[in-house]
Design an enzyme around this catalytic site. Structure first.
Site, PDB file in Angstrom:
ATOM      1  N   GLU A 172      26.151 -25.042  39.253  1.00 28.19           N
ATOM      2  CA  GLU A 172      24.950 -25.083  38.413  1.00 28.19           C
ATOM      3  C   GLU A 172      23.962 -23.994  38.833  1.00 28.19           C
ATOM      4  OE1 GLU A 172      22.974 -28.878  38.119  1.00 28.19           O
ATOM      5  OE2 GLU A 172      21.791 -28.199  36.392  1.00 28.19           O
TER       6      GLU A 172
ATOM      7  N   LYS B 164      18.264 -36.947  39.915  1.00 25.78           N
ATOM      8  CA  LYS B 164      19.358 -37.816  40.379  1.00 25.78           C
ATOM      9  C   LYS B 164      19.231 -38.087  41.880  1.00 25.78           C
ATOM     10  CE  LYS B 164      22.977 -36.802  36.965  1.00 25.78           C
ATOM     11  NZ  LYS B 164      22.442 -35.616  36.246  1.00 25.78           N
TER      12      LYS B 164
ATOM     13  N   PHE C 105      32.499 -34.454  33.112  1.00 22.99           N
ATOM     14  CA  PHE C 105      33.956 -34.433  33.183  1.00 22.99           C
ATOM     15  C   PHE C 105      34.506 -33.967  31.842  1.00 22.99           C
ATOM     16  CE2 PHE C 105      35.463 -37.680  36.615  1.00 22.99           C
ATOM     17  CZ  PHE C 105      34.880 -36.906  37.581  1.00 22.99           C
TER      18      PHE C 105
ATOM     19  N   CYS D  17      29.360 -37.474  31.314  1.00 22.28           N
ATOM     20  CA  CYS D  17      28.012 -37.341  31.857  1.00 22.28           C
ATOM     21  C   CYS D  17      27.083 -36.542  30.957  1.00 22.28           C
ATOM     22  CB  CYS D  17      28.083 -36.686  33.232  1.00 22.28           C
ATOM     23  SG  CYS D  17      29.475 -37.267  34.194  1.00 22.28           S
TER      24      CYS D  17
ATOM     25  N   HIS E 101      23.306 -41.285  39.591  1.00 25.55           N
ATOM     26  CA  HIS E 101      23.892 -40.676  38.397  1.00 25.55           C
ATOM     27  C   HIS E 101      24.216 -41.781  37.380  1.00 25.55           C
ATOM     28  CE1 HIS E 101      25.977 -38.277  35.639  1.00 25.55           C
ATOM     29  NE2 HIS E 101      26.838 -37.655  36.424  1.00 25.55           N
TER      30      HIS E 101
ATOM     31  N   HIS F  83      21.262 -30.847  36.227  1.00 28.67           N
ATOM     32  CA  HIS F  83      22.260 -31.917  36.257  1.00 28.67           C
ATOM     33  C   HIS F  83      22.354 -32.408  37.708  1.00 28.67           C
ATOM     34  CE1 HIS F  83      25.552 -34.350  34.951  1.00 28.67           C
ATOM     35  NE2 HIS F  83      26.430 -33.750  35.731  1.00 28.67           N
TER      36      HIS F  83
END
Lengths: 430, 436
Positions: free
Chosen positions: B335, B356, B420, B184, B361, B324
């Site tokens: 975050e 998002k 990830f 990502c 995403h 994010h």
């Protein structure tokens, strides 16, 4: 070229001819081939029935934690083992010798894994029980949900190879995963050197890993017309880079990893130095992505730029590790590029290791770099096997390994997508 | 001395809109691109919603396809990810006024792209004659018979680097062409690395960004199996709800974002429009777990701090953060913690939003799409909202620009991308006016 001097202080490799860098190197010197009947899946009577697999690899013995095995693809397992070796070789293998976590990073070139023919085959079978010969997305997905291993996605996510290694080594510094096909390992090493030169890390693990000896991976390359399928000669004789009889590459797998660090960091800890990485360059054909430029334009550009940036006149280059895969179109483009760069008068020893270990894709350039370190250390260049009728008049090493001092070595990479890269190493970092 | 870097072109394909104008109009109006899956029959999947790009046709954006001829001359359909990439690249190169420029031969390309999607109907046709209950496939049979050239070509063009290679071919980009795939964070990382190439004088022009389309059946199934996705199948528009207390996972999206980065003096000399100046990049690794973020957000907080240091910016100068913000329990909490750690006392007064909430995403493409959102926010001095923000979570205590776009005068935007494998990337961009 780099704002700091960068040296190689460790190597690790898992190859079709050895489960570590030392064994692999001895095999290459001895001209031992890694090509053999496919062991990963039933391939008797298949075209082709052979590949260059990493043999007798047991992840447990390589230190891969058993509880993690199920979520690691084979490319991640190979990289894990090679990274562990490279760290140990660099004298960074234990917790008290390891460098500061935030200043230790990793960049790997990684390939793409094809879908799993067994899992999807079982899903197809289950769908056929329900529907006969027809296809319906819903029926297929119902079957797939039952057949797929729940964590299968984790095996396929490319950057998890670097992630598993970074967790094991507590590498909290810059991390990247490069996916430029056959050139990825070279890009990874070049970019890692830049990271150190910028001061963003002291030590970087860099290299490549790939494991595509799968049913669908093999089928893909065969029907693109790139894979050798000859059954009329001994499999060990099939991979013939730069030879008029070359008929395609041998599907290979493996991993190669270098430990790079700034010269000052290496000196401060009294590390043994294999070589200095003096320059890196990359270029693209910007043409047909499925065929090389006939003159190997991007490779010629990368090699020339790399020599210029490193301040190495081509006459001073003592050996070139060439990326010829034994695919006629690529071999001739690479030969053209080398002829143009050597310009008729330079006479470095030219060798193509893919004759012995097949095409290890994203790992190939990194394995070439590991071999280059061993070549510099031992003063010898392995021969290109199966080279009887060369397609070009280049100073190839044939027959047996050639012993000579290697003050400057170039490693070239070239492949799908028009990608090319080159790395230059100097044998003495003094 | 580091060279300054201007952003002189943008192109975007997203579920909220195609083209920068439609995209930005959608975001500032709080329009969600999430819906029930329409592209295929998703009835057998546990998750049946995603953010699909609608009404897209490649030929509307690219009139000549780049070269990819197989040995027998056959051509295959390009997967959606590659189509989005080609369209976004075309838009941004034209937007920058650099279409057909001979300077691209020395230009650089750094793309963050995922793999193409598997064509399950094609795979099923290929495997069916050899399929069995156990072991699943007669591999010797599969590899002794038949030809599978359509599969071979499509599978090869699914390679992560196919979009970058085809863009290089289309626009004649002959310098360094690289693809990274750090989940990502991939396209944010690609943009950061492209920034370095211009700062360090490796190139004057760089095309960068990313593309991904993980909305195909196997992708949705794979992420469902990891329990990462929102299960609000009956309420798609409200499924992506970053920082809201009742969030339950992310919604898969797709698309592409592309930008032209250009050495500042070069852009200024040719009188190019300048969207903003890219001034900072930070990258740090959790080295913790492959799917979970570090509970103390050690990598994420360090990426933000490294990026601010790189930009020579103080936390109080940050005017907006494009988060994010995936809408997973874990990410949004961690975050928030990372922003507290990195921004310190300034954190409560910095607006943070997650686009998002509208785009879903887009995985490897997300960072590029969100940097473009940040750049457009700077240009228009408007912050896009976090939609579906209804109930405050005690662990998420920042100003998330809830539900309505907000006008604000500001000079510096920060964009986070975490992935990830513990990949954390932060980019910092400054308005063009602030520079002059």
């Amino acid at each position: 070229m780099f704002a700091k001097r960068i040296v190689v202080t460790g190597v690790g490799a898992m190859t079709p001819v050895g489960l570590d860098a030392g064994t692999s190197w001895q095999s290459l010197l001895d001209g031992k081939s890694g090509v053999a009947p496919i062991a990963a899946f039933e391939a008797e009577g298949a075209r082709p029935s052979y590949a260059a697999e990493v043999k007798d690899f047991t992840p447990e013995r390589a230190g891969v934690p058993r509880r993690k095995l199920k979520m690691m693809g084979r490319q991640a397992q190979l990289a894990f083992a090679a990274a562990e070796q490279a760290c140990a070789d660099a004298g960074l293998g234990t917790e008290d010798t390891r460098s500061e976590p935030a200043r230790l990073g990793i960049i790997l070139g990684v390939g793409m894994l094809s879908a799993d023919a067994f899992e999807l085959g079982r899903a197809c079978h289950a769908m056929a029980e329900e529907l006969g010969d027809s296809f319906e997305t819903s029926a297929f997905m119902r079957a797939a949900a039952a057949e797929l291993f729940p964590l299968w996605l984790l095996r396929h996510i490319p950057n998890l190879a670097a992630a598993h290694a970074s967790i094991h080594l507590d590498a909290q510094g810059p991390s990247n995963t490069i996916a430029t096909g056959c050139v990825a390992g070279a890009n990874a090493i070049g970019e890692a050197a830049r990271v150190i030169a910028r001061g963003e890390a002291d030590v970087m693990l860099a290299g490549g890993t790939d494991a595509r000896v799968s049913p669908l991976g093999t089928l893909r390359y065969r029907d693109l017309g790139w894979l050798a399928t000859r059954e009329d000669i001994d499999p060990e004789a099939v991979s013939a880079p730069f030879d008029a009889e070359a008929s395609g590459f041998i599907n290979g797998e493996g991993a190669g990893i270098l430990v790079l660090e700034s010269l000052e960091h290496a000196q401060a800890r009294g590390a043994r130095v294999y070589a200095e990485l003096v320059s890196y360059a990359a270029a693209n054909d910007a043409g047909d992505v499925l065929r090389p430029n006939i003159e190997g334009r991007a490779l010629a550009r990368a090699l020339t730029l790399c020599g210029d940036r490193g301040g190495i006149p081509i006459e001073d280059v003592s050996a070139v590790f060439a990326p010829a895969p034994s695919v006629p179109g690529y071999d001739s483009a690479i030969a053209s590029a080398l002829s143009a760069v050597l310009n008729g008068h330079a006479r470095p020893a030219v060798t193509a290791l893919r004759s012995l270990i097949g095409h290890t894709h994203a790992a190939s350039a990194a394995i070439d770099c590991v071999a280059a370190m061993k070549a510099i250390e031992s003063g010898a260049v392995p021969a290109t096997a199966n080279l009887r009728r060369p397609i070009a008049s280049l100073p190839f090493v044939t027959g047996s390994a050639r012993e000579q001092a290697l003050p400057a070595v170039l490693v070239g990479a070239y492949g799908f997508g028009g990608h090319a890269a080159a790395l230059a190493f100097r044998g003495s970092a003094s | 001395v580091k060279k300054r870097v201007a952003i002189t072109g943008v192109g975007v394909v997203s579920s909220v809109g195609i083209g920068a104008n439609a995209f930005w109009e959608g975001l500032t109006n709080g329009r969600s691109g999430v819906d029930v899956i329409r592209r295929y029959d998703a009835s057998a999947l546990p998750v049946r919603i995603s953010a699909e790009v609608r009404g897209f046709a490649l030929e509307d954006y690219v009139d000549t396809l780049p070269s990819y001829t197989a040995h027998d001359g056959c051509r295959a359909a390009l997967d959606l990810r590659t189509q989005y990439a080609l369209a976004a690249a075309e838009m941004c190169v034209r937007d920058a006024g650099l279409f057909g420029s001979p300077e691209w031969i020395d230009g650089s390309l750094y793309f963050g792209a995922g793999e193409g999607d598997n064509d399950i109907a094609m795979l099923s046709r290929l495997l069916m004659p050899y399929a069995s209950a156990q072991p699943g496939c007669d591999t010797a049979g599969l590899l002794s018979n038949g030809r599978a050239q359509d599969f071979a070509l499509r599978d090869q063009l699914m390679e992560p680097t196919a979009p970058a290679s085809l863009i290089a071919s289309r626009h004649g980009i002959g310098g360094e062409v690289t693809t990274c795939l750090t989940a990502c964070a991939a396209s944010a990382q690609a943009i950061g690395e492209a920034l370095r190439r211009i700062q360090e004088g490796e190139a004057v022009l760089a095309l960068t960004g990313g593309a991904h389309a993980m909305t195909a059946p196997l992708d949705v199934l794979g992420f469902s199996m990891l329990s990462a996705l929102s299960a609000r199948n009956d309420d798609p528009k409200r499924a992506s709800r970053p920082f809201d207390r009742n969030r339950d996972g992310f919604v898969l999206g797709e698309g592409a974002g592309a930008l032209v980065l250009e050495e500042w003096e070069h852009a200024w000399r040719r009188g190019a429009q300048i969207y903003g100046e890219l001034i900072g990049y930070g990258s740090a690794n959790d080295a913790y777990r492959v799917t979970d973020m570090h509970p103390e957000a050690r990598g994420a907080s360090r990426a933000i701090m490294l990026a601010l240091d790189d930009a020579e910016i103080e936390p109080r100068e940050v005017g907006y953060v494009n988060a994010h913000g995936t809408s997973t329990l874990e990410n949004d909490r961690a975050e928030t913690l990372a922003l507290h750690k990195a921004l310190g006392d300034a954190a409560p007064s910095v607006p943070v939003s997650s686009t998002k909430s509208m785009t879903g995403h887009a995985v490897a493409a997300a960072g590029a799409i969100e940097l473009i959102a940040s750049v457009l926010a700077l240009r228009d001095q408007v912050l896009p909202p976090t939609i579906n923000f209804e109930t405050r979570d005690p662990d998420c205590d920042l100003d998330y620009v809830p539900n309505q776009a907000r006008a604000k005068r500001f000079d510096v935007a920060v964009s986070n991308s975490f992935g990830f494998g513990g990949q954390n990337v932060t980019l910092v961009v400054r308005s063009a006016e602030a520079h002059s």
